[in-house]
Design a protein around this motif. Structure first.
Motif, PDB file in Angstrom:
ATOM      1  N   MET A 196      30.832 -22.735  -3.831  1.00 58.86           N
ATOM      2  CA  MET A 196      29.677 -21.906  -4.147  1.00 58.86           C
ATOM      3  C   MET A 196      30.110 -20.522  -4.607  1.00 58.86           C
ATOM      4  SD  MET A 196      26.798 -23.471  -3.994  1.00 58.86           S
ATOM      5  CE  MET A 196      25.568 -22.223  -3.731  1.00 58.86           C
ATOM      6  N   GLY A 197      31.200 -20.013  -4.029  1.00 56.85           N
ATOM      7  CA  GLY A 197      31.738 -18.742  -4.512  1.00 56.85           C
ATOM      8  C   GLY A 197      32.198 -18.847  -5.946  1.00 56.85           C
ATOM      9  N   ASN A 198      32.843 -19.949  -6.277  1.00 51.16           N
ATOM     10  CA  ASN A 198      33.261 -20.156  -7.665  1.00 51.16           C
ATOM     11  C   ASN A 198      32.059 -20.295  -8.601  1.00 51.16           C
ATOM     12  OD1 ASN A 198      35.946 -20.135  -6.862  1.00 51.16           O
ATOM     13  ND2 ASN A 198      36.012 -22.341  -6.562  1.00 51.16           N
ATOM     14  N   GLU A 199      31.001 -20.947  -8.117  1.00 48.23           N
ATOM     15  CA  GLU A 199      29.797 -21.094  -8.934  1.00 48.23           C
ATOM     16  C   GLU A 199      29.125 -19.743  -9.168  1.00 48.23           C
ATOM     17  OE1 GLU A 199      28.519 -23.734 -10.474  1.00 48.23           O
ATOM     18  OE2 GLU A 199      30.231 -24.940  -9.860  1.00 48.23           O
ATOM     19  N   LEU A 222      17.570 -22.977 -12.602  1.00 44.88           N
ATOM     20  CA  LEU A 222      17.318 -24.416 -12.491  1.00 44.88           C
ATOM     21  C   LEU A 222      18.578 -25.222 -12.792  1.00 44.88           C
ATOM     22  CD1 LEU A 222      13.794 -24.582 -14.168  1.00 44.88           C
ATOM     23  CD2 LEU A 222      14.350 -24.622 -11.727  1.00 44.88           C
ATOM     24  N   ASN A 223      19.376 -24.762 -13.745  1.00 45.03           N
ATOM     25  CA  ASN A 223      20.629 -25.457 -14.038  1.00 45.03           C
ATOM     26  C   ASN A 223      21.601 -25.347 -12.869  1.00 45.03           C
ATOM     27  OD1 ASN A 223      23.617 -25.140 -15.284  1.00 45.03           O
ATOM     28  ND2 ASN A 223      22.454 -26.650 -16.447  1.00 45.03           N
ATOM     29  N   GLN A 224      21.710 -24.144 -12.306  1.00 51.00           N
ATOM     30  CA  GLN A 224      22.653 -23.945 -11.201  1.00 51.00           C
ATOM     31  C   GLN A 224      22.223 -24.708  -9.961  1.00 51.00           C
ATOM     32  OE1 GLN A 224      25.634 -22.329 -11.276  1.00 51.00           O
ATOM     33  NE2 GLN A 224      25.829 -23.255  -9.252  1.00 51.00           N
ATOM     34  N   ALA A 225      20.922 -24.832  -9.740  1.00 54.96           N
ATOM     35  CA  ALA A 225      20.439 -25.559  -8.565  1.00 54.96           C
ATOM     36  C   ALA A 225      20.882 -27.017  -8.598  1.00 54.96           C
ATOM     37  CB  ALA A 225      18.924 -25.470  -8.482  1.00 54.96           C
ATOM     38  N   ALA A 226      20.947 -27.612  -9.780  1.00 53.65           N
ATOM     39  CA  ALA A 226      21.386 -29.004  -9.883  1.00 53.65           C
ATOM     40  C   ALA A 226      22.838 -29.156  -9.452  1.00 53.65           C
ATOM     41  CB  ALA A 226      21.195 -29.501 -11.317  1.00 53.65           C
ATOM     42  N   TYR A 227      23.699 -28.239  -9.895  1.00 52.13           N
ATOM     43  CA  TYR A 227      25.106 -28.300  -9.503  1.00 52.13           C
ATOM     44  C   TYR A 227      25.290 -27.938  -8.031  1.00 52.13           C
ATOM     45  CZ  TYR A 227      26.532 -28.807 -14.385  1.00 52.13           C
ATOM     46  OH  TYR A 227      26.731 -29.280 -15.656  1.00 52.13           O
ATOM     47  N   SER A 228      24.594 -26.920  -7.588  1.00 55.15           N
ATOM     48  CA  SER A 228      24.751 -26.470  -6.204  1.00 55.15           C
ATOM     49  C   SER A 228      24.240 -27.512  -5.220  1.00 55.15           C
ATOM     50  CB  SER A 228      24.020 -25.140  -5.989  1.00 55.15           C
ATOM     51  OG  SER A 228      24.569 -24.120  -6.804  1.00 55.15           O
ATOM     52  N   SER A 229      23.214 -28.272  -5.614  1.00 55.04           N
ATOM     53  CA  SER A 229      22.702 -29.295  -4.702  1.00 55.04           C
ATOM     54  C   SER A 229      23.752 -30.360  -4.414  1.00 55.04           C
ATOM     55  CB  SER A 229      21.450 -29.943  -5.296  1.00 55.04           C
ATOM     56  OG  SER A 229      21.779 -30.678  -6.471  1.00 55.04           O
ATOM     57  N   GLU A 230      24.578 -30.687  -5.396  1.00 58.91           N
ATOM     58  CA  GLU A 230      25.649 -31.652  -5.165  1.00 58.91           C
ATOM     59  C   GLU A 230      26.729 -31.073  -4.255  1.00 58.91           C
ATOM     60  OE1 GLU A 230      25.747 -35.137  -6.619  1.00 58.91           O
ATOM     61  OE2 GLU A 230      23.790 -34.274  -6.164  1.00 58.91           O
ATOM     62  N   SER A 289      18.542 -20.348  -6.675  1.00 57.56           N
ATOM     63  CA  SER A 289      19.145 -21.666  -6.905  1.00 57.56           C
ATOM     64  C   SER A 289      19.760 -22.227  -5.627  1.00 57.56           C
ATOM     65  CB  SER A 289      20.199 -21.585  -8.004  1.00 57.56           C
ATOM     66  OG  SER A 289      21.298 -20.788  -7.606  1.00 57.56           O
ATOM     67  N   THR A 290      20.285 -21.370  -4.756  1.00 63.99           N
ATOM     68  CA  THR A 290      20.847 -21.855  -3.501  1.00 63.99           C
ATOM     69  C   THR A 290      19.761 -22.414  -2.589  1.00 63.99           C
ATOM     70  OG1 THR A 290      22.659 -20.250  -3.641  1.00 63.99           O
ATOM     71  CG2 THR A 290      22.208 -21.219  -1.478  1.00 63.99           C
ATOM     72  N   LEU A 291      18.639 -21.696  -2.489  1.00 68.24           N
ATOM     73  CA  LEU A 291      17.521 -22.206  -1.686  1.00 68.24           C
ATOM     74  C   LEU A 291      17.005 -23.523  -2.261  1.00 68.24           C
ATOM     75  CD1 LEU A 291      15.566 -18.876  -1.087  1.00 68.24           C
ATOM     76  CD2 LEU A 291      17.107 -20.053   0.492  1.00 68.24           C
ATOM     77  N   ARG A 298      21.980 -31.602 -15.162  1.00 65.15           N
ATOM     78  CA  ARG A 298      23.433 -31.712 -15.332  1.00 65.15           C
ATOM     79  C   ARG A 298      23.806 -32.432 -16.613  1.00 65.15           C
ATOM     80  NH1 ARG A 298      27.105 -33.754 -10.615  1.00 65.15           N
ATOM     81  NH2 ARG A 298      25.924 -35.662 -11.039  1.00 65.15           N
ATOM     82  N   GLY A 299      22.880 -33.188 -17.167  1.00 67.07           N
ATOM     83  CA  GLY A 299      23.199 -33.998 -18.338  1.00 67.07           C
ATOM     84  C   GLY A 299      22.916 -33.338 -19.663  1.00 67.07           C
ATOM     85  N   THR A 300      22.302 -32.154 -19.661  1.00 68.62           N
ATOM     86  CA  THR A 300      22.005 -31.445 -20.908  1.00 68.62           C
ATOM     87  C   THR A 300      22.752 -30.117 -20.929  1.00 68.62           C
ATOM     88  OG1 THR A 300      20.012 -30.503 -19.895  1.00 68.62           O
ATOM     89  CG2 THR A 300      19.746 -32.500 -21.208  1.00 68.62           C
TER      90      THR A 300
END
Length: 291
Positions: free
Chosen positions: A185-188, A133-141, A50-52, A80-82
């Motif tokens: 990111m550590g918190n995530e 896939l869910n984490q990638a959306a949050y991490s991208s922001e 997800s980080t990549l 992020r919306g679901t």
């Protein structure tokens, strides 16, 4: 506060409804340990991938290409919306939508490769895909916010030296943005570790699912919840250590002196407790002053 804490510990320790022997018995149960290992594995795979993916999506969001930025925005908007648990269930039930996954020529009967969906995407793969896939959306922001925190002059200086946009992003902008990216990111990562418990809905045997299955047999629900909580606390504590040192490493450019580490504080406390050198006799002090 100390009295309140002591009263709480006393009430828990003397509660006749808690069987602490059961807690001690199942802390190192092979099923619990297997669940702990699976929890750590899912967390590591999900966070690395997800980080990549988040770096790629953030770069697309910052791109001036409307197609790239639009696709990245749509991806973030959907995931992020679901609710995350809905995404997990959808991936787990993907075989109901597509019985087989095929690779061939569209709109023809030519098929090069075909596989049963449930064989390819089992419960473990479905849960890992959903979390990733869910984490990638949050991490991208988070990555995008870190990139925007870098002064625009850094990009202009890199371009003036002949650096390409990709090289500038990788060697100039991203290292400076890491100071802003690392703490959230550590918190995530810690949130990801705990969110693996949601995979219980598709029967992935991580630590919470393993504890639930055991409690369904011996009816010791609270005791097994305590066992799961103990392991979650241990794993989150271990994950907090590299986060702390990564924050120190990438925060070197923002302060002149870094705060001491816990080990440095402990060593300084021991040094203060050591007796100092004995004072010199008065005659020797006189001779020194006279000299």
């Amino acid at each position: 506060m100390i009295l309140v804490l002591a009263f709480f510990l006393y009430s828990v320790g003397t509660n006749p409804n808690l069987d602490f022997a059961t807690v001690g018995t199942f802390v190192f149960d092979p099923r619990i340990l297997a669940g702990v290992g699976l929890t750590v594995l899912i967390t590591l795979i999900s966070m690395v991938v997800s980080t990549l993916l988040a770096v790629l999506v953030a770069a697309m969001r910052l791109s001036k290409n409307p197609v790239l930025s639009g696709v990245a925005w749509f991806y973030v908007w959907v995931f992020r919306g679901t609710p995350q648990i809905v995404q997990i269930v959808l991936w787990g039930y993907l075989g109901l939508l597509y019985e087989k996954l095929t690779l061939g020529v569209p709109f023809t009967d030519v098929v090069f490769w075909q596989v049963n969906t449930n064989d390819l995407i089992n419960a473990f793969v479905a849960g890992t895909l959903a979390l990733t896939l869910n984490q990638a959306a949050y991490s991208s922001e988070i990555v995008r916010a870190g990139m925007l925190s870098v002064d625009e002059g850094q990009r202009e200086a890199a371009y003036s030296l002949g650096m390409s946009p990709v090289y500038t992003f990788r060697r100039v902008l991203l290292p400076q943005a890491m100071r802003v990216i690392i703490p959230p990111m550590g918190n995530e990562t810690i949130s990801m570790l705990k969110n693996t418990s949601l995979l219980m809905v598709i029967a992935v045997p991580e630590v919470y699912t393993a504890a639930t299955m055991i409690s369904a047999q011996n009816l010791k629900q609270v005791e097994l919840l305590i066992v799961a909580s103990i392991w979650y606390l241990i794993m989150t504590t271990v994950l907090s250590v590299p986060q702390y040192y990564l924050e120190r490493r990438f925060g070197r450019g923002s302060t002149r002196t870094l705060p001491p580490t816990p080990f440095q504080r402990f060593r300084a406390m021991l040094d203060r407790r050591k007796p100092g050198p004995a004072p010199a006799p008065a005659t020797q002090m006189t001779e020194v002053i006279g000299a």
